[in-house]
Design an enzyme around this catalytic site. Structure first.
Site, PDB file in Angstrom:
ATOM      1  N   ASP A 160      11.324  -7.562   7.150  1.00  0.00           N
ATOM      2  CA  ASP A 160      10.682  -6.827   6.189  1.00  0.00           C
ATOM      3  C   ASP A 160      10.292  -5.175   6.540  1.00  0.00           C
ATOM      4  OD1 ASP A 160       8.391  -8.647   7.089  1.00  0.00           O
ATOM      5  OD2 ASP A 160       7.013  -7.000   6.384  1.00  0.00           O
ATOM      6  N   ASP A 175       8.297   2.170   9.058  1.00  0.00           N
ATOM      7  CA  ASP A 175       7.005   1.257   9.134  1.00  0.00           C
ATOM      8  C   ASP A 175       6.361   1.325  10.390  1.00  0.00           C
ATOM      9  OD1 ASP A 175       7.617   0.739   6.723  1.00  0.00           O
ATOM     10  OD2 ASP A 175       8.060  -1.215   6.267  1.00  0.00           O
ATOM     11  N   LYS A 207       1.741   6.534   1.425  1.00  0.00           N
ATOM     12  CA  LYS A 207       0.964   5.534   2.354  1.00  0.00           C
ATOM     13  C   LYS A 207      -0.400   5.359   2.115  1.00  0.00           C
ATOM     14  CE  LYS A 207       1.968   2.420   5.816  1.00  0.00           C
ATOM     15  NZ  LYS A 207       2.333   2.216   7.482  1.00  0.00           N
ATOM     16  N   ARG A 241       0.740  -1.200  -0.009  1.00  0.00           N
ATOM     17  CA  ARG A 241      -0.400   0.270   0.603  1.00  0.00           C
ATOM     18  C   ARG A 241       0.473   1.434   0.077  1.00  0.00           C
ATOM     19  NH1 ARG A 241      -1.241  -1.938   4.945  1.00  0.00           N
ATOM     20  NH2 ARG A 241      -0.138  -1.782   6.633  1.00  0.00           N
ATOM     21  N   GLY A 299      -5.401  -1.594  -0.514  1.00  0.00           N
ATOM     22  CA  GLY A 299      -3.381  -0.911  -0.815  1.00  0.00           C
ATOM     23  C   GLY A 299      -4.055   0.650  -0.873  1.00  0.00           C
ATOM     24  N   ARG A 311       5.090   9.895   3.436  1.00  0.00           N
ATOM     25  CA  ARG A 311       6.197   9.814   3.790  1.00  0.00           C
ATOM     26  C   ARG A 311       7.271   9.776   3.009  1.00  0.00           C
ATOM     27  NH1 ARG A 311       5.974   3.704   6.480  1.00  0.00           N
ATOM     28  NH2 ARG A 311       6.206   2.628   3.682  1.00  0.00           N
TER      29      ARG A 311
END
Length: 566
Positions: free
Chosen positions: A323, A333, A179, A159, A192, A249
């Site tokens: 990840d 994240d 995002k 996304r 997404g 971001r």
């Protein structure tokens, strides 16, 4: 010409137009002498760099020229091979949009944008992905990762869409991502999109972490629409409609451990080498070209420093899968994160983490585990001797981390240099805090506000009260004073050091939740107030005090739960 002030020389360079950005600077004062009297050279030159949205454009992309791009141009969910990025186009938001909040620091000092552009209707369209600016090359990144200790295969930007790269007036290159901008080939079963609650949390925490001096991605702004998406927030079958939102971001690069893992697992050695070489060339210290052991050692060193800073501020990421761990050792994240309220080493902010794998206390151990995964991903590029060297570096992680941990906690207690009993001193305080359930942030902050030689506590020292009644508190104070004497740290110096590293405000979950509840009603005042306060976390703020931001958390804060749902 020699008698003309330097400001005038700059403005009168032949061929230099006084229109556009320069004229906006002159609007500060129509009379040049007044402008000279009020503004410094630095302020003026910074003003010259400010651009309107119509003047702004992305820089020449590095990613497109260095990496293989997915030959499939259609944007549908699929297994992707043989490339690092896929081309995508953001999915437009269809209904009315509102600008929730903007980081003026990012706009001005990272993106060189005139802060007045936030009032430009095109700005919200840019943030939503509805309007792509010149030079934009939207891409979704292919990566994999270990999630909760198990290999999850292909993951990727499900996304988040990188819309371009920008080299600012300081010469720093940033990759800009939206995002929540819609589906990509890596969206799996998702739509997404991101929702308002998770977008506000990431926006505020990114900017708060930066202000605390913790390496992090940045967030420029949040926009919300009346487009609705369906979410099961706690995965319990209780679906509800929530407004779709998008965060703009930024990071120097979004490459992560999982970026290398997917390529190693799929035996794409050439692509693996390209990503590592690119990261070394652009982001590692000079002289490390194709020195993969040195690259690994740098990542380990910087990562251990990062997690030590997390621990020092009571920050818990919540989803430390490979990840979600940056190759540049920056915080990325933001999902179900949380800052400690009471000092509880077993604190788990993620509702989905039943076993507590990603608890506050476990974070250094998980960093080490993830870095071992990075070493494994690098193996195709390493000789047998180099693999042994990376293993030896991993074995030193605990030692490296402990050095960083002690350095930061030494400052949190105001010690000017190492003391022989500092480990026992710190552990004694933490044990006492844990047993009393003392507030993590405020205990350290309030300890820096009192005089150790004449301890007088009042209602403002609420966090210290419970600690001070513990049977071992006098032992702690005696050891503390001995350490200060040994290090020749004066009381004034101790307080100065402590108040420069121990914040008065952090983004507690109850604060974020309060802002979210208000924002879901269309009122963004608290979101913007939190941004203002958290950008200066060491300074007392009257509005923050009135709202209890440095007071004990409200009773309802104990029932808050956060999940990966966004």
């Amino acid at each position: 010409m020699s008698n003309i002030p330097i400001f005038a020389v700059i403005l009168l360079v032949p061929g230099r137009s006084l229109t556009s950005t320069s004229s906006r600077c002159l609007n500060i004062s129509q009379r040049f002498p007044v402008f000279l009297a009020k503004y410094s050279f630095g302020t003026f030159t910074q003003c010259l760099k400010m651009k309107s949205l119509s003047e702004w454009s992305f820089s020449q992309p590095n990613l497109l020229t260095h990496f293989n791009i997915d030959p499939v141009k259609e944007n549908y969910v699929r297994r992707v091979t043989g490339c690092v990025f896929s081309r995508v186009t953001p999915t437009h938001l269809k209904s009315e949009m509102q600008l929730v909040s903007v980081s003026q620091d990012v706009l001005e000092n990272v993106l060189d944008l005139d802060p007045r552009e936030e009032k430009n209707p095109s700005f919200a369209n840019f943030l939503a992905g509805n309007q792509l600016l010149p030079g934009s090359e939207p891409l979704a990144h292919r990566y994999g990762g270990y999630q909760f200790g198990y290999w999850a295969g292909q993951l990727g930007d499900g996304r988040a869409i990188t819309i371009g790269e920008y080299v600012n007036s300081k010469g720093n290159r940033w990759e800009l991502q939206l995002k929540g901008a819609g589906k990509t080939p890596y969206s799996r079963n998702g739509d997404g999109r991101a929702v308002l609650r998770s977008s506000i949390r990431e926006f505020l925490c990114s900017e708060a972490m930066d202000a605390l001096g913790i390496p992090t991605s940045r967030a420029a702004a949040v926009v919300v629409s009346k487009d609705m998406v369906v979410r099961d927030q706690f995965y319990n079958g209780r679906m509800k409609y929530e407004p779709a939102a998008v965060v703009l971001r930024l990071a120097p690069t979004w490459f992560r451990i999982g970026s290398l893992e997917i390529l190693a697992k799929e035996q794409e050695k050439l692509n693996l080498k390209k990503v590592v070489d690119f990261t070394i060339e652009h982001y590692m210290p000079a002289g490390e070209k194709e020195n993969y052991v040195k690259f690994f050692e740098t990542v380990v060193e910087q990562s251990s420093a990062l997690v030590a800073k997390w621990m020092a501020h009571g920050f818990t990421h919540g989803v430390l899968n490979t990840d979600n761990m940056s190759l540049l050792s920056i915080t990325i994240d933001y999902g179900p994160f949380g800052f400690l309220d009471s000092y509880n080493p077993s604190f788990v902010p993620n509702h989905s983490d039943d076993e507590g794998r990603y608890s506050y206390l476990n974070q250094p151990k998980i960093f080490k585990w993830n870095l071992a995964c990075l070493a494994e991903a690098l193996q195709p590029l390493l000789s047998a001797e180099e693999q042994e060297q990376t293993a030896a570096i991993i074995n030193r992680f605990d030692e490296i981390y402990q050095e960083h941990f002690m350095s930061i906690f030494r400052q949190k207690l105001g010690l000017s240099r190492p003391a022989k009993d500092e480990v026992r001193l710190i552990q004694l305080l933490l044990d006492t805090m844990q047993q009393r359930g003392a507030d993590f942030t405020q205990t350290f902050r309030q300890l820096g506000d009192i005089h150790l030689d004449n301890i007088e506590l009042n209602e403002e020292h609420w966090a210290l009260h419970s600690v001070s009644t513990h049977r071992r508190f006098s032992e702690f104070i005696s050891l503390y004073q001995a350490s200060l004497k040994e290090t020749e740290t004066t009381e004034e110096e101790r307080q100065r050091i402590m108040n420069s590293v121990n914040p008065r405000y952090v983004l507690r979950n109850w604060m974020a939740e309060s802002a979210i509840r208000q924002a879901e009603k269309g009122d963004f005042h608290l979101t913007n107030l939190l941004l203002k306060v958290l950008r200066k976390p060491y300074e007392k703020d009257d509005e923050a005090e009135a709202l209890g931001f440095s007071k004990p958390p409200p009773d309802w804060a104990c029932s808050l739960r956060v999940s990966c749902s966004s």
